[in-house]
Write a protein that holds these residues in place. Sequence first.
Motif, PDB file in Angstrom:
ATOM      1  N   SER A   2      -2.173   4.434 -22.063  1.00 32.03           N
ATOM      2  CA  SER A   2      -2.203   4.828 -20.954  1.00 32.03           C
ATOM      3  C   SER A   2      -1.199   5.696 -20.868  1.00 32.03           C
ATOM      4  CB  SER A   2      -2.031   3.650 -19.629  1.00 32.03           C
ATOM      5  OG  SER A   2      -1.186   4.079 -18.866  1.00 32.03           O
TER       6      SER A   2
ATOM      7  N   GLU B 151       8.085  -0.140 -12.218  1.00 29.48           N
ATOM      8  CA  GLU B 151       7.142  -0.032 -11.682  1.00 29.48           C
ATOM      9  C   GLU B 151       5.611   0.445 -12.710  1.00 29.48           C
ATOM     10  OE1 GLU B 151       4.801  -0.089  -7.922  1.00 29.48           O
ATOM     11  OE2 GLU B 151       6.655  -0.921  -8.315  1.00 29.48           O
TER      12      GLU B 151
ATOM     13  N   LYS C  71       4.997  -1.174 -14.381  1.00 32.14           N
ATOM     14  CA  LYS C  71       3.471  -2.348 -14.393  1.00 32.14           C
ATOM     15  C   LYS C  71       2.157  -1.541 -13.986  1.00 32.14           C
ATOM     16  CE  LYS C  71       2.828  -3.197  -8.910  1.00 32.14           C
ATOM     17  NZ  LYS C  71       3.069  -3.349  -8.412  1.00 32.14           N
ATOM     18  N   ASN C  72       2.184  -1.055 -13.591  1.00 34.16           N
ATOM     19  CA  ASN C  72       1.469   0.540 -13.465  1.00 34.16           C
ATOM     20  C   ASN C  72       0.040   0.652 -14.834  1.00 34.16           C
ATOM     21  OD1 ASN C  72       1.310   1.085 -10.920  1.00 34.16           O
ATOM     22  ND2 ASN C  72       2.569   2.970 -11.244  1.00 34.16           N
TER      23      ASN C  72
ATOM     24  N   LEU D 218      -2.042  -2.197 -16.102  1.00 33.34           N
ATOM     25  CA  LEU D 218      -2.937  -2.553 -15.582  1.00 33.34           C
ATOM     26  C   LEU D 218      -4.123  -0.889 -15.379  1.00 33.34           C
ATOM     27  CD1 LEU D 218      -1.824  -2.447 -11.346  1.00 33.34           C
ATOM     28  CD2 LEU D 218      -2.543  -3.740 -12.237  1.00 33.34           C
ATOM     29  N   GLU D 219      -3.500  -0.654 -15.895  1.00 33.11           N
ATOM     30  CA  GLU D 219      -4.705   1.442 -16.704  1.00 33.11           C
ATOM     31  C   GLU D 219      -5.249   0.188 -17.751  1.00 33.11           C
ATOM     32  OE1 GLU D 219      -3.499   4.908 -17.746  1.00 33.11           O
ATOM     33  OE2 GLU D 219      -3.346   5.659 -14.883  1.00 33.11           O
TER      34      GLU D 219
END
Lengths: 356, 317
Positions: free
Chosen positions: B29, B39, B42-43, B46-47
């Motif tokens: 990612s 943040e 975190k993303n 998630l990816e």
Amino acid sequence: MKKEIISFPHLGDYSVPITYFLTHTTPHEIRPAPKITKQTLELGSKYSPDYVCIPFKYNLGNFIESLENGATILLQAGGGCRYGYYAEVQEKILKDLGYDFQFYSLVDSDHFTVSHMFQTFRKLNPHLPFLKFAYYALLTLLMIFYMDKLDEIIRQNIGFEKKPGLFRKTKTEMLETFSHTKGFLSLTRAYFRYKKKFQRIEIRSKENCLRVGIIGELYTAMEPFATYFLEEELAKMNIEIKRFTNVTYLLFLKKWKTRGMLRKIHRYCYYTLGADGMDNVYRAKYLIEEGFDGIIHTKPFGCTPEIGAIPIIDKVCKEEEMPIIYFSFDSGASDTGIKTRLEAFYDMIQAKRGRE
Amino acid sequence: MECFLGIDIGSISTKGVILNSDGVILASSYLATNGSPMEAVKNVILELKEQIKEEDVQIVGIGTTGSARKLIGTILNATVIKNEITAHATGTLFYYPNIRTIIEIGGQDSKIILLRDQIVTDYAMNTLCAAGTGAFLSSQASRLGVAVEEFGPIAVESKHPTNIAARCTVFAESDLVHKIQMGYKKEDIIAGLCKSVAMNYLNNVGKGKKIEGPIIFQGGVSKNIGVKKAFEELLGEEVITSKVGHLMGAIGVALLAKRSPKRTTFQFQFSMEEFETKGVECHRCPNHCEIISVRKNNKLIDSWGNRCERGELKIRS
């Protein structure tokens, strides 16, 4: 005579012997500059020329904090580079800021003589007999010599202490004892007592440890705050440290060693380079020959003698494949950047050692 | 399957990869950091999670690198926290064992790493200015009204790159405006910008370093073929770019986590909300240390930045 308050800028722990000397040779109160903090540097940078080297900013910050702290007499030394002009410029800046004080420069030229020093101290204390001056000067020099000797033991072992902080604690204790010295005998006794104490501090095995030499400009070598506590960081990485520059070296050894050093590095330098430039070329060569793992070169941003020495040092190190890293310090530097580079340096010399 | 997570939190972008024990990339990612590393991480996680089957993958080692390595390392309970230089060298050597020079240009910093026999022998990072980094290119792109991603293809078309005084970002901008007013073609100016990035890099970071092939060019800017071409012209040698060049730091640190004996467990059901960072200025002395503390559910888990014990006491009480 009115009681004055004498103050002077910091350089490592040398405020202890200087305070000792001044207390015994002058009738005035001695109040060294407050400990260097970020505020010192901020104050110093605010009133310094932007492109001046960083020791100037620290010294000026020290002076301002001293004056705010009540000092009425300021002392400054001088040396073989831009340092030689510090005193005059700083005095002018401080006077322009509106402070009222007396300013004494202990070294007016490169050739500082005992009689000149004595004359300066005579101004601080008109009744000072020469014998008393000489006695305390020698005692103070011996104290500096002992301090530097013990520092060497500390630097070799502090990265390996079993109980963290013990070396530092013992050193603080030692400085306290030294500051109450009564004479040559008590000083020498204290020296041997602390030497034993340092040697008895328990350390982990140092077998195959990494060894790094620190070379470069004198202020960044001796004032830990100016390099963001580089030696402490190295100690945390369990590295044995070798440093050449200390006051003993600058006052005595340098003069004796210059010709010999030049002969050793004849291939690279015919002449000295100003300040410690040539010395550092020699040290690089020495560290390579002694089988050290890496070299760290520190200097203030814009330090002319070192800028002259760096290409030569670089050549010496490239020829022998010696890992070397250069740090240039200015008021805007961040310790994060230094840590990242230092970590990478550690990984590099570690990997090199693993391969050999 | 035992897997390793590597995260590289840079100033501009955050990169994450999951490697299996053979070093094969299972998920990757690449997202903008946008000034908020927590943040962004975190993303990224998630990816990564979407690209794998959770029951197949068991993360046993976590590595962090990049400028926020310590913060994220603490939060994720990482097994390895490494500097960017070592991470990049490790990642690159995994794919190109013979590499001699790594040119890396990122968003705000650039570095050169010289290697011999798979060992780092010398390195340097830019010290003073952002001229010659990705940030420079993207700020000029917005001025020209061209997306920075299109810079490369446009630049390659130019036959006569314009010379741009790119010693400093601010001066480069005024020179750029001047050249536009003079009537230079857009593609020539863009090619000139790409060339000036390469020139600046070689004159600054690469100064005095012996650059030998094989050379690899990495970091976000390596996606720009205009800069790659400029490097090839200036160095007179082929410059390799890798499809995973922008992920190399994350890959490297995942590999380092694999080599490290430390192991950990990691749940993808992981919420950043529990964590809170706070910057405090210690006022116990005039040094005013900036102390960063990381709290999990209001419980202090780590703090750093204090120079002495006084700051420590304050934070613990």
